[in-house]
Design an enzyme around this catalytic site. Structure first.
Site, PDB file in Angstrom:
ATOM      1  N   SER A   1      59.189  18.413  73.272  1.00  0.00           N
ATOM      2  CA  SER A   1      59.250  16.969  72.955  1.00  0.00           C
ATOM      3  C   SER A   1      60.469  16.384  73.644  1.00  0.00           C
ATOM      4  CB  SER A   1      59.395  16.821  71.435  1.00  0.00           C
ATOM      5  OG  SER A   1      59.783  15.511  71.090  1.00  0.00           O
TER       6      SER A   1
ATOM      7  N   TYR B   1      62.934  18.826  63.039  1.00  0.00           N
ATOM      8  CA  TYR B   1      62.093  18.697  64.237  1.00  0.00           C
ATOM      9  C   TYR B   1      62.945  18.854  65.503  1.00  0.00           C
ATOM     10  CZ  TYR B   1      58.360  16.634  67.161  1.00  0.00           C
ATOM     11  OH  TYR B   1      57.392  16.410  68.106  1.00  0.00           O
TER      12      TYR B   1
HETATM   13  P1  NAD Z   1      48.516  16.261  65.545  1.00  0.00           P
HETATM   14  O1  NAD Z   1      48.959  16.057  64.136  1.00  0.00           O
HETATM   15  O2  NAD Z   1      47.408  15.436  66.092  1.00  0.00           O
HETATM   16  O3  NAD Z   1      48.180  17.798  65.799  1.00  0.00           O
HETATM   17  C1  NAD Z   1      48.879  18.838  65.197  1.00  0.00           C
HETATM   18  C2  NAD Z   1      48.007  20.069  65.183  1.00  0.00           C
HETATM   19  O4  NAD Z   1      48.743  21.147  64.565  1.00  0.00           O
HETATM   20  C3  NAD Z   1      46.715  19.892  64.357  1.00  0.00           C
HETATM   21  O5  NAD Z   1      45.662  20.554  65.005  1.00  0.00           O
HETATM   22  C4  NAD Z   1      47.056  20.576  63.039  1.00  0.00           C
HETATM   23  O6  NAD Z   1      45.925  21.034  62.328  1.00  0.00           O
HETATM   24  C5  NAD Z   1      47.895  21.723  63.570  1.00  0.00           C
HETATM   25  N1  NAD Z   1      48.708  22.374  62.546  1.00  0.00           N
HETATM   26  C6  NAD Z   1      49.589  21.823  61.673  1.00  0.00           C
HETATM   27  N2  NAD Z   1      50.083  22.765  60.861  1.00  0.00           N
HETATM   28  C7  NAD Z   1      49.513  23.937  61.223  1.00  0.00           C
HETATM   29  C8  NAD Z   1      49.608  25.276  60.754  1.00  0.00           C
HETATM   30  N3  NAD Z   1      50.408  25.620  59.728  1.00  0.00           N
HETATM   31  N4  NAD Z   1      48.859  26.224  61.371  1.00  0.00           N
HETATM   32  C9  NAD Z   1      48.029  25.905  62.398  1.00  0.00           C
HETATM   33  N5  NAD Z   1      47.902  24.648  62.880  1.00  0.00           N
HETATM   34  C10 NAD Z   1      48.636  23.688  62.279  1.00  0.00           C
HETATM   35  O7  NAD Z   1      49.852  16.048  66.397  1.00  0.00           O
HETATM   36  P2  NAD Z   1      50.137  15.959  67.975  1.00  0.00           P
HETATM   37  O8  NAD Z   1      50.933  14.726  68.161  1.00  0.00           O
HETATM   38  O9  NAD Z   1      48.952  16.213  68.801  1.00  0.00           O
HETATM   39  O10 NAD Z   1      51.179  17.164  68.090  1.00  0.00           O
HETATM   40  C11 NAD Z   1      50.969  18.320  68.865  1.00  0.00           C
HETATM   41  C12 NAD Z   1      52.305  18.826  69.352  1.00  0.00           C
HETATM   42  O11 NAD Z   1      52.892  17.845  70.207  1.00  0.00           O
HETATM   43  C13 NAD Z   1      53.337  19.089  68.254  1.00  0.00           C
HETATM   44  O12 NAD Z   1      54.041  20.276  68.541  1.00  0.00           O
HETATM   45  C14 NAD Z   1      54.245  17.892  68.350  1.00  0.00           C
HETATM   46  O13 NAD Z   1      55.528  18.161  67.876  1.00  0.00           O
HETATM   47  C15 NAD Z   1      54.222  17.636  69.841  1.00  0.00           C
HETATM   48  N6  NAD Z   1      54.654  16.310  70.250  1.00  0.00           N
HETATM   49  C16 NAD Z   1      53.968  15.209  69.837  1.00  0.00           C
HETATM   50  C17 NAD Z   1      54.406  13.967  70.256  1.00  0.00           C
HETATM   51  C18 NAD Z   1      53.723  12.718  69.836  1.00  0.00           C
HETATM   52  O14 NAD Z   1      54.291  11.639  70.076  1.00  0.00           O
HETATM   53  N7  NAD Z   1      52.544  12.759  69.255  1.00  0.00           N
HETATM   54  C19 NAD Z   1      55.524  13.861  71.094  1.00  0.00           C
HETATM   55  C20 NAD Z   1      56.184  15.000  71.496  1.00  0.00           C
HETATM   56  C21 NAD Z   1      55.730  16.234  71.067  1.00  0.00           C
END
Ligand code: NAD
Length: 261
Positions: free
Chosen positions: A143, A156
């Site tokens: 991130s 985080y």
């Molecule tokens: P999201 O909430 O859409 O997806 C998260 C996924 O993780 C889901 O499939 C959920 O079921 C799964 N998950 C959560 N807890 C879990 C567990 N205990 N075991 C297995 N799976 C689990 O979120 P996203 O935004 O797509 O995030 C994906 C990644 O991207 C994360 O690591 C997040 O930190 C990172 N990220 C997101 C952003 C953003 O702005 N959305 C920015 C930077 C980084």
């Protein structure tokens, strides 16, 4: 279809960025192991669509990323049922927004387990398979918070800085094995993870929903646009190409200029 014959295990791929990775890799012929939580019918629909797109296996594994033995079992199952584990994407992640003095200890533990430790367990289990075939790609969704901090996100930010450290170390350990390890660091991407933190940020900072979107989220991003899940997935796909074999130990930003400031 340059990923025909290869298998990708993607944690947290039932939603958001993870599902976009799965679609991008399946479109190039990779067998996919889908993982994460959610509605069973929606997961099955996504799994079936991936199988259709790739023309090969798409499995769903419900491993909980807080449970090391379930992570190891998912990697072993992927190898047993598809024949190999070639690509691992550490993507599962959760968020909690609160000042450190009010941060619930169990939220700290959960974020460290899911956003940091699970990546270590995935790599530890997958690398022996990759070494056997002399080829592997390890990609971790870090991130912009792996490079800079924001208030009220202590767990985080700690976890995201941590995965970059694991990635650099592992990249050195596997450098002569045909395996690369890299982080992708998105800025704000419009997914459920971002949408769900808006109410807590409203509460923590006393702001309206619009103020959180414009003055907190997009304030950090010079382009004033959310990054898209497809843009993030396109970079992951490039990292899987042979042309990307010299990119290793890197933390690649897709953040609309956020961390250039
Ligand atoms: P999201 O909430 O859409 O997806 C998260 C996924 O993780 C889901 O499939 C959920 O079921 C799964 N998950 C959560 N807890 C879990 C567990 N205990 N075991 C297995 N799976 C689990 O979120 P996203 O935004 O797509 O995030 C994906 C990644 O991207 C994360 O690591 C997040 O930190 C990172 N990220 C997101 C952003 C953003 O702005 N959305 C920015 C930077 C980084």
């Amino acid at each position: 279809m340059f990923l025909k014959g290869k298998t990708a295990v993607i944690s947290g791929s039932t939603s958001g960025i993870g599902l976009a990775y799965a679609k991008a890799l399946a479109a190039e012929g990779a067998a996919i192991v889908l993982n994460g939580f959610g509605d069973a019918d929606a997961i099955e629909a996504n799994r079936a669509a991936l199988e259709q797109a790739s023309g090969t296996h798409a499995l769903y594994d419900p491993a909980d990323m807080t449970q090391p033995e379930q992570i190891a079992a998912m990697i072993d199952r992927a190898a047993a049922e598809t024949g190999s584990v070639d690509i691992v994407i550490n993507n599962a992640g959760i968020q909690h927004v609160a000042p450190i003095t009010e941060f619930p200890v169990e939220k700290w533990d959960a974020i460290i387990a899911i956003n940091l430790s699970s990546a270590w367990h995935m790599m530890r289990a997958a690398i022996p398979h990759m070494r056997k075939q002399g080829w592997g790609r390890i990609i971790t969704t870090a991130s912009a918070h792996s490079l800079v901090a924001s208030p009220n996100k202590s767990a985080y930010v700690a976890a995201k800085h941590g995965v970059v450290g694991i990635t650099k170390t592992v990249a050195l350990e596997v450098a002569t094995d045909g395996i690369t390890a890299n982080c992708i660091s998105p800025g704000y991407v419009w997914t459920p993870l971002v949408e769900n933190q808006i109410p807590d940020t409203m509460k923590a900072r006393g702001l309206t929903r619009e103020q959180v979107i414009d003055d907190v989220l997009l304030k950090a991003q010079p382009t004033k646009e959310f990054v898209t899940i497809e843009q993030v997935a396109a970079l992951a796909l490039f990292l899987c190409r042979d042309e990307a074999k010299s990119i290793t130990g890197a933390n690649l930003s897709v953040d609309g200029g956020w961390t250039a400031q």
